[in-house]
Design an enzyme around this catalytic site. Structure first.
Site, mmCIF file in Angstrom:
data_model
loop_
_atom_site.group_PDB
_atom_site.id
_atom_site.type_symbol
_atom_site.label_atom_id
_atom_site.label_comp_id
_atom_site.label_asym_id
_atom_site.label_seq_id
_atom_site.Cartn_x
_atom_site.Cartn_y
_atom_site.Cartn_z
ATOM 1 N N TRP A 79 -9.610 -5.718 -5.663
ATOM 2 C CA TRP A 79 -8.370 -5.308 -5.002
ATOM 3 C C TRP A 79 -7.839 -3.998 -5.592
ATOM 4 O O TRP A 79 -7.203 -3.206 -4.900
ATOM 5 C CB TRP A 79 -7.341 -6.421 -5.150
ATOM 6 C CG TRP A 79 -6.128 -6.312 -4.279
ATOM 7 C CD1 TRP A 79 -4.826 -6.244 -4.691
ATOM 8 C CD2 TRP A 79 -6.083 -6.317 -2.843
ATOM 9 N NE1 TRP A 79 -3.970 -6.201 -3.612
ATOM 10 C CE2 TRP A 79 -4.719 -6.238 -2.454
ATOM 11 C CE3 TRP A 79 -7.060 -6.365 -1.840
ATOM 12 C CZ2 TRP A 79 -4.312 -6.209 -1.125
ATOM 13 C CZ3 TRP A 79 -6.647 -6.340 -0.513
ATOM 14 C CH2 TRP A 79 -5.299 -6.257 -0.171
ATOM 15 N N SER A 104 -1.350 -3.242 -14.007
ATOM 16 C CA SER A 104 -1.106 -3.536 -12.610
ATOM 17 C C SER A 104 0.002 -2.629 -12.059
ATOM 18 O O SER A 104 -0.070 -1.415 -12.195
ATOM 19 C CB SER A 104 -0.768 -5.022 -12.457
ATOM 20 O OG SER A 104 -0.815 -5.420 -11.107
ATOM 21 N N LYS A 144 0.969 1.620 -12.659
ATOM 22 C CA LYS A 144 1.435 2.699 -11.789
ATOM 23 C C LYS A 144 2.646 3.388 -12.423
ATOM 24 O O LYS A 144 2.756 4.620 -12.427
ATOM 25 C CB LYS A 144 1.816 2.142 -10.415
ATOM 26 C CG LYS A 144 0.764 1.290 -9.718
ATOM 27 C CD LYS A 144 1.272 0.807 -8.367
ATOM 28 C CE LYS A 144 0.611 -0.454 -7.874
ATOM 29 N NZ LYS A 144 -0.813 -0.378 -7.649
ATOM 30 N N HIS A 164 -8.337 -9.423 -12.863
ATOM 31 C CA HIS A 164 -7.128 -8.610 -13.002
ATOM 32 C C HIS A 164 -6.284 -9.148 -14.156
ATOM 33 O O HIS A 164 -5.613 -10.166 -14.029
ATOM 34 C CB HIS A 164 -6.341 -8.689 -11.688
ATOM 35 C CG HIS A 164 -5.181 -7.750 -11.595
ATOM 36 N ND1 HIS A 164 -5.335 -6.395 -11.419
ATOM 37 C CD2 HIS A 164 -3.847 -7.980 -11.648
ATOM 38 C CE1 HIS A 164 -4.141 -5.822 -11.344
ATOM 39 N NE2 HIS A 164 -3.221 -6.766 -11.492
#
Length: 315
Positions: free
Chosen positions: A233, A142, A146, A284
């Site tokens: 998403w 998540s 990044k 997720h």
């Protein structure tokens, strides 16, 4: 910053590869092992009181499976590096570099700070003789996916980079404009990125770069991106397309990047090149299935490079 490191018994005989990642709830959440100290620093509200969350996130960290495959795992609470709320950059590592009033428009945010912390953990791993520091992968899920990508792009000591459901400003193409947008991520998390990034809210086409270029910065090192089919998403298709469009850079090194331009079906991993990808069934999350794919990918690249004439070369 407190690093928790588990190593297989084979580390007594030769240095072992390690997968490094940050966690969300504190080291004590990844396993029920009572020897793990309760994290004393910043924790999100959902992980308080800390004592009640020992081992609650263990399914995300299949330590026994990793050790059985010959891999070590190193992890630390991301809040030890920088708290995950908009505090004006007065807390965490930022305050030791520049006062908030001195920050420029392109000054680093929380994602940059977490990436910086991952490199500092790599500093330590290079000194640990039980760790094969030439085979350390940086991994993140998540928002920490990044951070893992940014750490891998900046620090070539990471021999492999793994993004799990990293989405917008992670692995997903911004110009694809599905899932979370640049404007939405900046509004919800104004502390994650530099102030100048907000100039591109609702104007993805004005970006001078896109996320396939971030993936390409890993070349010639192996990189793996994972999505989930119900994690819309994070834009699974956009994550896959970043892998596809990063592949030409690997050709410059005479390496195969992504071997297909057709998105695979769920639970059909692609790992025959230097860019790996899968989209699994589910939401997720970071699951044992994901870890299994990552270890298969690492086996392919690392164990093959450790063998010569059918014999394993000790490091």
């Amino acid at each position: 910053m407190n690093l928790l490191l588990y190593l297989p018994q084979s580390a007594n005989e030769q240095a072992v590869p390690v997968l490094l990642l940050l966690n969300f709830g504190g080291n004590h959440t990844i396993h029920s092992d009572p020897a793990i100290a309760i994290t004393q620093g910043y924790l999100r509200e959902k992980y308080r009181p800390a004592e009640e969350f020992r081992g609650k996130k263990a399914p995300r960290y299949p330590i026994e499976a990793l050790l059985a495959r010959g891999y070590g795992i190193a992890t630390a609470n991301y809040g030890d590096i920088d708290p995950d709320f908009h505090d004006g950059f007065e807390n965490g590592i930022h305050s030791l570099f520049n006062a908030p009033s001195q920050r420029s428009g392109d000054a680093w945010g929380a994602v940059g700070a977490w990436a910086w912390g991952l490199s500092r953990f790599m500093d330590y791993l290079e000194t640990d003789t039980d760790v094969d520091h030439s085979r350390v992968a940086v991994l993140g899920h998540s928002r920490l996916g990044k951070a893992a990508l940014w750490a891998g792009a900046q620090d070539e000591r990471f021999a492999m980079v793994i993004s799990n459901n990293s989405g917008c400003t992670g692995a997903a193409l911004s110009r694809h404009q599905k899932g979370e947008s640049v404007a939405q991520v900046n509004k919800s998390f104004p502390h994650w990125f530099c102030e100048n990034y907000k100039q591109h809210n609702d104007k993805e086409s004005s970006l001078p770069v896109d996320q396939h270029m971030l993936i390409a910065l890993m070349a010639p090192r192996p990189v793996y991106v994972a999505s989930a089919d119900r994690d819309l998403w994070a834009d699974p298709e956009g994550e896959f397309l970043s892998c596809v469009h990063a592949a030409p850079v690997y050709k410059l090194f005479d390496l195969d990047g992504m071997q297909t331009e057709k998105m695979p079906a769920s639970n059909q991993p692609i790992n025959d090149g230097h860019i790996g990808y899968h989209v699994r069934q589910g939401e997720h999350d970071l699951t044992p299935y994901d870890w299994s794919c990552y270890m298969d990918f690492a086996d392919k690249h690392w164990k093959a490079s450790q063998q010569k004439d059918g014999k394993v070369i000790s490091k």
